[in-house]
Write a protein that holds these residues in place. Structure first.
Motif, PDB file in Angstrom:
ATOM      1  N   VAL B  58      51.889  37.829  45.619  1.00  0.00           N
ATOM      2  CA  VAL B  58      50.549  38.411  45.469  1.00  0.00           C
ATOM      3  C   VAL B  58      49.559  37.649  46.343  1.00  0.00           C
ATOM      4  O   VAL B  58      48.753  38.221  47.075  1.00  0.00           O
ATOM      5  N   ASN B 126      42.806  43.026  44.035  1.00  0.00           N
ATOM      6  CA  ASN B 126      42.255  41.897  43.285  1.00  0.00           C
ATOM      7  C   ASN B 126      43.411  40.997  42.873  1.00  0.00           C
ATOM      8  O   ASN B 126      44.353  41.425  42.196  1.00  0.00           O
ATOM      9  N   ALA B 127      43.325  39.728  43.318  1.00  0.00           N
ATOM     10  CA  ALA B 127      44.474  38.838  43.191  1.00  0.00           C
ATOM     11  C   ALA B 127      44.892  38.648  41.733  1.00  0.00           C
ATOM     12  O   ALA B 127      46.073  38.766  41.392  1.00  0.00           O
ATOM     13  N   VAL B 128      43.922  38.366  40.864  1.00  0.00           N
ATOM     14  CA  VAL B 128      44.258  38.062  39.472  1.00  0.00           C
ATOM     15  C   VAL B 128      44.844  39.298  38.780  1.00  0.00           C
ATOM     16  O   VAL B 128      45.843  39.222  38.063  1.00  0.00           O
ATOM     17  N   THR B 129      44.225  40.441  39.027  1.00  0.00           N
ATOM     18  CA  THR B 129      44.716  41.660  38.393  1.00  0.00           C
ATOM     19  C   THR B 129      46.116  41.997  38.898  1.00  0.00           C
ATOM     20  O   THR B 129      47.004  42.341  38.104  1.00  0.00           O
ATOM     21  N   ALA B 131      48.338  39.948  40.078  1.00  0.00           N
ATOM     22  CA  ALA B 131      49.284  38.979  39.503  1.00  0.00           C
ATOM     23  C   ALA B 131      49.551  39.339  38.047  1.00  0.00           C
ATOM     24  O   ALA B 131      50.706  39.311  37.589  1.00  0.00           O
TER      25      ALA B 131
END
Lengths: 487, 191, 233
Positions: B58, B126-129, B131
């Motif tokens: 990601v 969106n990186a966090v989403t 992941a």
């Protein structure tokens, strides 16, 4: 300040979406599981298990030779012989062997009639746990001298006292319980199924129970109650196992002062994870909550919004605490709503599919709902704390998942040896899942009390406390670091 | 093809000049190996390793959206696919290294998981989403299996989850994520 | 290939907001073209569409007779500075330019040359996270110049620069234009553009409201600033 943070949280569409997703995942999973459960017994609804005096579902199935006990009285007998068979035990499951399962029971009982689920008090010899006094399904205590084969049960007024003896002369009290009213007094024989746990090929385990039978010979019987010994198979009436048909039927044989009682079954509480499907969505919802909690803080760092926030409220510790309170509080509320909705909705579907919903008790229901909401709230705060500490979203979400979901997964599947899995559920924040244990583990019921079956090594509140300690510890660490950090 | 080669070279420079990817691979390697040694179960360490590798997959793309680095990348490769391809090519050996000490098929598995992360990042950005979604696929589906009372459903869910035992299923997840991600990357505006 | 930028009938909506409404203009080589207009007039969107970061709903945006995404080694044709250079906080400025150079098959030696030219040689081996806005702006210019492109597209190039930086940027742009390159500069600094730009495109509400030599504007309105205020009112 809390209001300001609340406004921040509810004005980002993605976060509202995330929280909504948590609710949808929670309720949806519960419905999915409920809709996928079907149970039928021929053409009619399956009979619900009887309910014991303390309100829980029980198994009440045993061979009972009894006389009516009007008021006070006592029964004394010597267990001359206690033996049995176990069908197809491990490791090869290829033959029927002689032997008793650990909780095979032969003894004396006073019971409020033969209705399944009615109160009782009993003293018994067990397969490998010595003399026990048990009453009302869930209560069990050991007692009497080791190797005792003489048993006595006495009722005086409203108390029933159990005794055991090595020689029939010197008696040791095993215990006393309260029980009044008209009752039947007599002999019991029971032999629970032989339990084995196997890997089910789906990364989990399944529990199998195989038929067993016990047989006891009582002699030197002294009874104050008169009349014939009448035999009933309490809670019985099924077709009977092949062994019973072709070798030895359950029942009573009386001859020359001896009673031989043969039978199967158990007097014990009933539990089962699948009977409470509404918590199935916990982990999916948890993931959604973790994402929102991490983004709630790391997006401030990334966009420099944190500077604006700190210009508005320079007390950094307060800012972090307010944000933690908001993410924790909002998660708690949202998940509580989800649990209540999931419970109501999925239980209806579950029942409509012919399944039996085991009674859990109001206090347990309350603990499951509030505890699940608290578990997710605490975990959200933990993820948020990681976000403050690491300042970057990806390591924070990764670590949050590694600390919570992965230990839970490892412990509840067959990926780890059981001991290692339980250790994980003691020390990692995944310990908090203990709050979801629905049924207590009973020492006198031989079941695999493993996380995979919904049993946790810590008490519900202790587990939650471990998770909360992690969250709090990380938060304190984060505040200490953040207070001195450049932003 | 020269574009692809240039992209590979550029991505290699990117990967080695910041610690993110090397650190992730090191973490995955150390984590996997130590859990394997501690538990004696080669599949247990893989659970940890795959989480790290998925997030690394990601990160290599979604991280560019967070830092704004996606702009120069897209300016350098306006057709966009060479950058994605180069990232994919870089990830596979990085992921496979993690499975040293495991079975060879586990290396293949981790390569697929890294690409699953990459595809999801292209799709969600969106990186966090991204992941979170990948980790959900990896960890939540298996936890749901034991709730499924119906053996057919349980078997279906089990078979539908990516796992080292089901390379074909895992490959299907990866292919779906890469396909949707590539379409999104090629057609949508850059943040 | 001719070093021109050609924007023709470009339209773009974001939901119900009209960002571009048949935007049309042409940037010719040999001079700096100023691109001015109020915030939200569509300058950045136009530039983003020119370099393929956004897609237009209708119309064409060509750089040197082609769409940006058709270019081989695009940064050797068009140099772009949008925001101040986006750089990974852990990567050094030199490594940032290095991967860009490799992506365009430009020799690595060019990187050091450019670092010298934009005045970042001393900071080249420091991490991008520690760069000031001015330094990132210089790094962004270096990235734009990396491929020695005949076309330059720069959004607010003076952002974050100190007074010496202004002088440097002015010289740099003027010199590139004199070399026969097409230089499109979006800016709010009317005073700067009045001296620098030979031609000005004024936009408002997603369309071109004036497209004329700077000299004509100044002759007619007194100064570029007055012209701007008059035109976008």
């Amino acid at each position: 300040m809390i209001r300001a943070e609340l406004t921040k949280l509810r004005t980002v569409r993605g976060w509202l979406f995330g929280l909504t997703a948590a609710v949808v995942l929670f309720v949806g999973s519960a419905l999915l599981v409920a809709a996928g459960s079907h149970m039928s017994c021929g053409d009619q609804a399956c009979p619900a298990p009887p309910v014991g005096p303390d309100g829980q579902a029980v198994e009440d199935h045993f061979g009972f030779a009894h006389r009516t006990l009007a008021g006070d009285g006592s029964l004394t007998a010597h267990v001359r012989d206690f033996s049995g068979i176990i069908t197809y035990p491990p490791p090869r499951h290829d033959q029927i062997v002689e032997g008793l399962v650990p909780w095979a029971k032969a003894g004396l009982v006073i019971k409020d009639g033969t209705r399944p689920g009615s109160p009782y008090a009993a003293v018994m010899l067990t397969g490998s746990h010595g003399v026990r006094m048990q009453h009302d399904y869930v209560h069990d205590r050991a007692g009497g001298p080791t190797g005792a084969r003489w048993l006595r049960l006495t009722r005086t007024g409203a108390s029933v006292t159990a005794y055991a003896s090595l020689d029939g002369k010197t008696w040791t009290t095993v215990g006393t319980v309260e029980m009044s009213g008209p009752a039947e007094i007599g002999f019991l024989i029971a032999s629970p199924g032989d339990i084995t746990v196997t890997e089910n090929g789906l990364g989990g385990t399944s529990v199998q129970s195989r038929f067993t039978q016990a047989s006891a010979v009582f002699d030197q019987i002294t009874s104050t109650a008169g009349g014939e010994w009448r035999y009933d198979e309490v809670g019985g009436g099924g077709p009977g196992a092949d062994w019973e048909k072709y070798h030895r039927p359950a029942g009573l044989e009386a001859s020359a002062g001896r009673l031989t009682l043969t039978g199967s079954g158990d007097l014990a509480p009933v539990s089962g994870m699948a009977a409470v499907p509404y918590l199935a969505g916990t982990v999916p919802a948890l993931l959604a909550v973790l994402i929102v909690a991490v983004l709630f803080i790391t997006s401030e760092f990334r966009r420099g919004l944190i500077r604006t926030t700190l210009l508005a409220s320079p007390a950094r510790g307060h800012v972090l605490a307010a944000k933690a309170a908001v993410i924790g509080g909002v998660t708690f509320t949202v998940v509580l709503v989800a649990v209540v909705a999931a419970r109501a909705w999925s239980t209806t579907v579950f029942r409509a599919n012919g399944n039996i919903v085991l009674p859990t008790g109001a206090l347990t229901d309350l603990r499951l709902a509030v505890g699940t909401a608290a578990l997710l709230a605490v975990t959200a705060v933990l993820a948020y704390g990681l976000g403050v500490l690491l300042r970057r979203g990806l390591p924070a979400i990764l670590l949050a998942v590694l600390l919570t979901v992965v230990p839970y997964l490892l412990a509840t599947t067959s990926l780890l040896p059981p001991g290692a899995g339980e250790w994980l559920l003691r020390v990692t924040p995944a310990a908090g899942f203990a709050v979801q244990q629905t049924f207590p583990a009973y020492g006198h019921v031989l079941l695999p009390y493993t996380p995979a079956q919904g049993y946790f090594p810590l008490a519900p509140l202790a587990g939650l406390a471990i998770a909360a300690a992690w969250a709090l510890g990380l938060l304190v660490l984060a505040v200490l670091r953040f207070r001195r950090a450049d932003v | 093809m020269t574009d692809a080669a240039a992209a590979l070279r550029a991505e290699w420079t990117k990967a080695r000049t910041v610690p993110d990817l090397p650190l992730a691979i090191l973490l995955a390697l150390v984590g996997t190996t130590s859990v394997n040694v501690l538990t004696g179960q080669p599949s247990a360490g893989l659970q940890l390793g795959q989480a790290v590798i998925a997030v690394a997959g990601v990160q290599i793309l979604a991280g560019e959206y967070s830092t704004g680095l996606i702009h120069p990348t897209m300016l350098a490769f306006p057709t966009r696919w060479p950058a994605l391809l180069a990232k994919a090519v870089l990830l596979i050996p990085g992921a496979a290294v993690t499975a040293i000490g495991n079975r060879p098929r586990d290396a293949v598995y981790l390569g697929l998981i890294a690409l699953l992360g990459l595809g999801t990042a292209a799709l969600i950005r969106n990186a966090v989403t991204a992941a979170g979604v990948v980790l959900t696929v990896l960890f939540v589906l298996p936890t749901m299996v034991r709730w499924m009372p119906d053996p057919d459903w349980a078997t279906f869910l089990y078979r539908a989850s990516p796992s080292p035992g089901h390379l074909a299923t895992t490959a299907a997840w990866t292919a779906a994520a890469l396909l949707l991600g590539t379409i999104t990357l090629l057609t949508r505006r850059v943040s | 290939m001719e070093a021109t930028i050609e924007v023709s009938g470009l339209s773009k909506r974001y939901g119900s907001t009209v960002a571009l409404d048949r935007m049309t203009f042409r940037v010719t080589p040999g001079q700096v073209t100023g691109f001015v207009g109020p915030n939200g007039a569509g300058k950045s969107t136009t530039m983003r569409i020119l370099v393929g970061l956004d897609r237009a709903d209708a119309g064409t945006a060509k750089v040197g007779d082609r769409s940006y995404h058709e270019l081989v080694r695009p940064m050797t044709t068009v140099g772009t500075l949008l925001d101040a250079a986006a750089i990974h906080p852990a990567r050094t400025g030199r490594n940032h330019l290095l991967w860009l150079a490799q992506s365009q098959r430009i020799p690595a030696g060019r990187v050091d040359e450019l670092l010298e030219e934009v005045g970042l040689a001393g900071a080249a081996r420091r991490r991008g996270g520690g760069y000031s806005l001015g330094m990132r702006q210089r790094l962004g210019v270096a990235a734009a110049l990396l491929g020695d492109p005949p076309i330059l597209i720069l959004d607010e190039p003076f952002n974050g620069l100190d007074p010496a930086g202004f002088v440097w940027m002015r010289d740099l742009l003027r010199r590139r234009a004199e070399q026969g390159r097409a230089v499109l500069v979006a800016s709010h600094l009317m005073g700067e553009l009045q001296d620098l730009a030979g031609h000005v495109v004024v936009v408002a509400g997603g369309r071109v409201v004036a497209d004329a030599p700077t000299r004509d504007m100044r002759d007619r309105y007194g100064s570029l600033e007055s012209a701007y205020l008059e035109l976008v009112r």
